[in-house]
Scaffold this active site. Structure first.
Site, PDB file in Angstrom:
ATOM      1  N   LYS A 179       0.866  -1.197   0.000  1.00 49.27           N
ATOM      2  CA  LYS A 179       0.000   0.000   0.000  1.00 49.27           C
ATOM      3  C   LYS A 179       0.893   1.234   0.000  1.00 49.27           C
ATOM      4  O   LYS A 179       1.451   1.610   1.020  1.00 49.27           O
ATOM      5  CB  LYS A 179      -0.909  -0.011   1.234  1.00 49.27           C
ATOM      6  CG  LYS A 179      -2.211   0.674   0.997  1.00 49.27           C
ATOM      7  CD  LYS A 179      -2.489   2.047   1.468  1.00 49.27           C
ATOM      8  CE  LYS A 179      -1.805   2.886   2.399  1.00 49.27           C
ATOM      9  NZ  LYS A 179      -1.619   4.274   1.890  1.00 49.27           N
ATOM     10  N   GLY A 232       6.616   5.001   8.406  1.00 45.95           N
ATOM     11  CA  GLY A 232       5.774   6.199   8.428  1.00 45.95           C
ATOM     12  C   GLY A 232       6.007   6.950   9.728  1.00 45.95           C
ATOM     13  O   GLY A 232       7.053   6.803  10.370  1.00 45.95           O
ATOM     14  N   SER A 233       5.007   7.724  10.118  1.00 40.65           N
ATOM     15  CA  SER A 233       5.173   8.583  11.292  1.00 40.65           C
ATOM     16  C   SER A 233       5.000   7.774  12.584  1.00 40.65           C
ATOM     17  O   SER A 233       4.344   6.726  12.597  1.00 40.65           O
ATOM     18  CB  SER A 233       4.131   9.699  11.239  1.00 40.65           C
ATOM     19  OG  SER A 233       2.840   9.128  11.278  1.00 40.65           O
ATOM     20  N   THR A 234       5.545   8.309  13.656  1.00 42.00           N
ATOM     21  CA  THR A 234       5.438   7.635  14.957  1.00 42.00           C
ATOM     22  C   THR A 234       3.975   7.524  15.429  1.00 42.00           C
ATOM     23  O   THR A 234       3.566   6.445  15.867  1.00 42.00           O
ATOM     24  CB  THR A 234       6.344   8.343  15.986  1.00 42.00           C
ATOM     25  OG1 THR A 234       7.700   8.103  15.565  1.00 42.00           O
ATOM     26  CG2 THR A 234       6.155   7.820  17.393  1.00 42.00           C
ATOM     27  N   GLY A 237       2.452   4.764  13.514  1.00 40.81           N
ATOM     28  CA  GLY A 237       3.086   3.504  13.934  1.00 40.81           C
ATOM     29  C   GLY A 237       2.431   2.935  15.180  1.00 40.81           C
ATOM     30  O   GLY A 237       2.225   1.724  15.306  1.00 40.81           O
ATOM     31  N   GLU A 254       9.334   1.291  11.118  1.00 40.92           N
ATOM     32  CA  GLU A 254      10.431   2.255  10.921  1.00 40.92           C
ATOM     33  C   GLU A 254       9.769   3.614  10.930  1.00 40.92           C
ATOM     34  O   GLU A 254       9.010   3.953  10.016  1.00 40.92           O
ATOM     35  CB  GLU A 254      11.139   1.959   9.592  1.00 40.92           C
ATOM     36  CG  GLU A 254      12.527   2.577   9.516  1.00 40.92           C
ATOM     37  CD  GLU A 254      12.536   3.906   8.806  1.00 40.92           C
ATOM     38  OE1 GLU A 254      12.313   4.935   9.487  1.00 40.92           O
ATOM     39  OE2 GLU A 254      12.742   3.915   7.582  1.00 40.92           O
ATOM     40  N   CYS A 288      13.435  10.527   6.999  1.00 36.99           N
ATOM     41  CA  CYS A 288      13.227  10.182   8.420  1.00 36.99           C
ATOM     42  C   CYS A 288      14.515  10.305   9.215  1.00 36.99           C
ATOM     43  O   CYS A 288      14.483  10.623  10.394  1.00 36.99           O
ATOM     44  CB  CYS A 288      12.572   8.821   8.577  1.00 36.99           C
ATOM     45  SG  CYS A 288      13.170   7.599   7.450  1.00 36.99           S
ATOM     46  N   GLU A 387       9.401  16.272  15.000  1.00 38.50           N
ATOM     47  CA  GLU A 387       9.858  15.998  13.644  1.00 38.50           C
ATOM     48  C   GLU A 387       9.160  16.958  12.679  1.00 38.50           C
ATOM     49  O   GLU A 387       7.934  16.995  12.612  1.00 38.50           O
ATOM     50  CB  GLU A 387       9.527  14.555  13.258  1.00 38.50           C
ATOM     51  CG  GLU A 387      10.066  14.205  11.890  1.00 38.50           C
ATOM     52  CD  GLU A 387       9.864  12.745  11.512  1.00 38.50           C
ATOM     53  OE1 GLU A 387       8.760  12.223  11.749  1.00 38.50           O
ATOM     54  OE2 GLU A 387      10.810  12.151  10.972  1.00 38.50           O
TER      55      GLU A 387
HETATM   56  P1  ADP Z   1       3.649  10.671   6.721  1.00 40.61           P
HETATM   57  O1  ADP Z   1       3.765  11.658   7.821  1.00 40.61           O
HETATM   58  O2  ADP Z   1       4.939  10.292   6.082  1.00 40.61           O
HETATM   59  O3  ADP Z   1       2.535  10.934   5.755  1.00 40.61           O
HETATM   60  P2  ADP Z   1       2.032   8.564   7.783  1.00 40.61           P
HETATM   61  O4  ADP Z   1       2.428   7.735   8.944  1.00 40.61           O
HETATM   62  O5  ADP Z   1       0.867   9.441   7.892  1.00 40.61           O
HETATM   63  O6  ADP Z   1       3.348   9.348   7.463  1.00 40.61           O
HETATM   64  O7  ADP Z   1       1.849   7.667   6.480  1.00 40.61           O
HETATM   65  C1  ADP Z   1       2.700   6.606   6.147  1.00 40.61           C
HETATM   66  C2  ADP Z   1       1.882   5.515   5.497  1.00 40.61           C
HETATM   67  O8  ADP Z   1       0.965   5.005   6.454  1.00 40.61           O
HETATM   68  C3  ADP Z   1       1.048   5.966   4.308  1.00 40.61           C
HETATM   69  O9  ADP Z   1       1.026   4.932   3.333  1.00 40.61           O
HETATM   70  C4  ADP Z   1      -0.322   6.155   4.920  1.00 40.61           C
HETATM   71  O10 ADP Z   1      -1.380   6.023   3.991  1.00 40.61           O
HETATM   72  C5  ADP Z   1      -0.353   5.027   5.924  1.00 40.61           C
HETATM   73  N1  ADP Z   1      -1.313   5.198   7.025  1.00 40.61           N
HETATM   74  C6  ADP Z   1      -1.777   6.353   7.555  1.00 40.61           C
HETATM   75  N2  ADP Z   1      -2.666   6.087   8.537  1.00 40.61           N
HETATM   76  C7  ADP Z   1      -2.766   4.746   8.648  1.00 40.61           C
HETATM   77  C8  ADP Z   1      -3.514   3.856   9.482  1.00 40.61           C
HETATM   78  N3  ADP Z   1      -4.350   4.294  10.418  1.00 40.61           N
HETATM   79  N4  ADP Z   1      -3.353   2.523   9.300  1.00 40.61           N
HETATM   80  C9  ADP Z   1      -2.495   2.049   8.374  1.00 40.61           C
HETATM   81  N5  ADP Z   1      -1.769   2.834   7.544  1.00 40.61           N
HETATM   82  C10 ADP Z   1      -1.894   4.170   7.677  1.00 40.61           C
END
Ligand code: ADP
Length: 486
Positions: A179, A232-234, A237, A254, A288, A387
């Site tokens: 995804k 992705g973001s903390t 995560g 990560e 990151c 961040e």
């Molecule tokens: P960024 O700040 O880099 O956008 P995110 O953590 O928001 O970081 O997004 C990183 C990935 O996680 C993207 O592919 C986003 O669509 C996905 N994502 C965001 N929210 C969720 C969630 N609740 N469950 C699973 N994946 C998610």
């Protein structure tokens, strides 16, 4: 590449399909804010369909019983196809993400090819061990695939992030539902298609673009998914980990960072300024591991701030396709708003804005800003703790080694750290005491497929890259006991 050549459907079971709902979402070029593509939006039903395809592929003799040397050849072939299509992929990446073309073409694409080749080399070396045990038994372990792996990736390095997860997952015999981030789904879709062209059986790699809260969350919850590899973001995560608990999936995270780049007065200061500049401005700071906290020993502080500001000045903002551009477009208007809100926070909390901090356009369009340097930053300020994910450096003075280490570790994150010094003892002490998953000594932003990368503390756990890390993450161990006293 013309708009009509951009892949916009879901890649499931080796075919382009529309989303079940028929809904689409818009993907924009951040350098112009013009529409790049209307992409089919994956939701729950589509994730279910992709997971079904991945499960079927996992159970198929074609994939399950494949000769490991052939699995290796498939990954190598995919690397060849990526290399052959590198111009197209780099163009697509730059138009989708806004990063300078030279970064996509000269840095990202070669690293992706190399990544697939490294893990092609691993594919026929996934093996367990024979273990001496008490009693008349032969005991050995098998390293088996975890199963269906859901890979969720961010928008900053769309194709490299896909490669970091997909290549080792496939090398270990798993199947994948990928995804990509909603902002940047285009190169991942093309990767799915190329995998099938390379000869991977249908359903081994499926790509479903969509939003995090719907497609991403569904992938995390789906009982047919055995593991989630997330970058992705903390905050997200944490949600992923909570949601994955329900089906006890194997999770690897990560996450974010606020990495310290520490400069001692005895360092080669010219090199350190260059390193601090690339550490925070490369990739628009949407990295990151960005060295967003530049810690500088007090006696070298003033001159260093001046030199870093001069380098920031040279970060030419421009059309990402132009050769001279060093700072491309921030990925979206929303992200630019976020970064600018941190610039405002820095000013209002009393940090000194010495360079940049301006929102700009190129030819009257796009989401751009200038490379930004704040000096006299206190460790407690927002710009020193949170961040930002943009080209904003917070330069902080320190007194001595103890103070440097204390300040470096004064964060919830622990992704990476840099240290600049000619004193080898100081460098090693720092490397041992800093709480970070990667430490760069007299360099910054080095990566290699062979070297593990990931975080301490709230930067996550488990590692991308590296043979050992891949084995931990993408295989499970079966212990087999055989009575041999007969
Ligand atoms: P960024 O700040 O880099 O956008 P995110 O953590 O928001 O970081 O997004 C990183 C990935 O996680 C993207 O592919 C986003 O669509 C996905 N994502 C965001 N929210 C969720 C969630 N609740 N469950 C699973 N994946 C998610």
């Amino acid at each position: 590449m013309t708009e009509s050549e951009i892949r916009t459907k879901l890649w499931i079971a080796g075919e382009w399909v529309d989303s079940a709902s028929g809904s689409t979402f818009a993907v924009h070029n951040p350098a112009t804010n013009e529409l790049l593509a209307e992409v089919q939006e994956g939701r729950s039903e589509d994730i279910d369909r992709a997971v079904g395809a991945a499960r079927a592929a996992l159970a198929s003799a074609e994939w399950r019983d494949i000769n490991p040397h052939d699995r290796s050849r498939l990954l190598w072939k995919l690397a060849d196809l990526i290399e052959e299509n590198a111009d197209e992929l780099a163009t697509l990446e730059t138009r989708d993400n806004g990063k300078p073309y030279f970064e996509s073409r000269r840095v990202d694409l070669p690293s992706v090819v190399e990544n697939f080749r490294y893990f092609a080399g691993m594919a026929d070396k996934v093996h367990g061990s024979t273990i001496p045990v008490a009693g008349p038994f032969l005991n050995y372990t098998l390293r088996e695939p975890v199963g269906v792996v859901g890979c969720i990736i961010p928008w900053n390095f769309p194709l490299p992030q896909a490669a970091w997860k997909v290549a080792p997952a496939l090398a270990c015999g798993n199947t994948v539902v990928l995804k990509p981030a909603e902002q940047t789904p285009l190169t991942a879709l093309r990767l799915g298609e190329l995998a099938t062209e390379a000869g991977f059986p249908a359903g081994v790699l499926n790509v479903v673009p969509g939003f995090g809260e719907t497609a991403g969350a569904e992938l995390v919850r789906h009982p047919g998914v055995d593991a989630i590899a997330f970058t992705g973001s903390t905050p997200v995560g944490k949600i992923v980990m909570r949601e994955a608990a329900e089906t006890l999936k194997k999770v690897s995270l990560e996450l974010g960072g606020k990495s310290p780049n520490v400069v001692f007065a005895d360092a080669d200061l010219k090199a350190a300024v260059r390193g601090a500049s690339t550490g925070i401005f490369y990739g628009k700071g949407e990295v990151c591991a960005a060295g967003s906290r530049v810690l500088v020993e007090r006696s070298a502080y003033e001159g260093f701030v001046e030199a870093l500001a001069a380098r920031a000045e040279q970060m030419t903002v421009g059309d990402p396709m132009e050769k001279t551009t060093r700072l491309g477009a921030i990925v979206s208007e929303e992200q630019l708003d976020r970064v600018m809100s941190y610039v405002e926070a820095g000013k209002s909390e009393g940090a000194k804005l010495v360079k940049g901090g301006d929102r700009v356009t190129v030819d009257g369009k796009g989401n751009f800003m200038t490379a930004t340097v704040f000096a006299d930053v206190d460790a407690g300020m927002k710009i020193a703790q949170e961040e930002i994910f943009g080209p904003v450096a917070a330069v902080i003075p320190f007194e001595d080694v103890d103070d440097a280490i204390a300040k470096a570790n004064d964060t919830i994150y622990g992704l990476a750290a840099g240290v600049w010094t000619r004193d080898i003892g100081k460098a090693h002490r720092f490397a041992h005491e800093v709480q970070a998953g990667t430490v760069w000594v007299n360099t910054y932003n080095q990566y290699d497929s062979a070297s593990p990368f990931g975080g301490y503390k709230q930067s996550g756990f488990s590692r991308d890259l590296g043979y050992g890390a891949a084995l931990d993450k993408y295989t499970q161990t079966k212990s087999v006991w055989v009575a041999v006293d007969g």
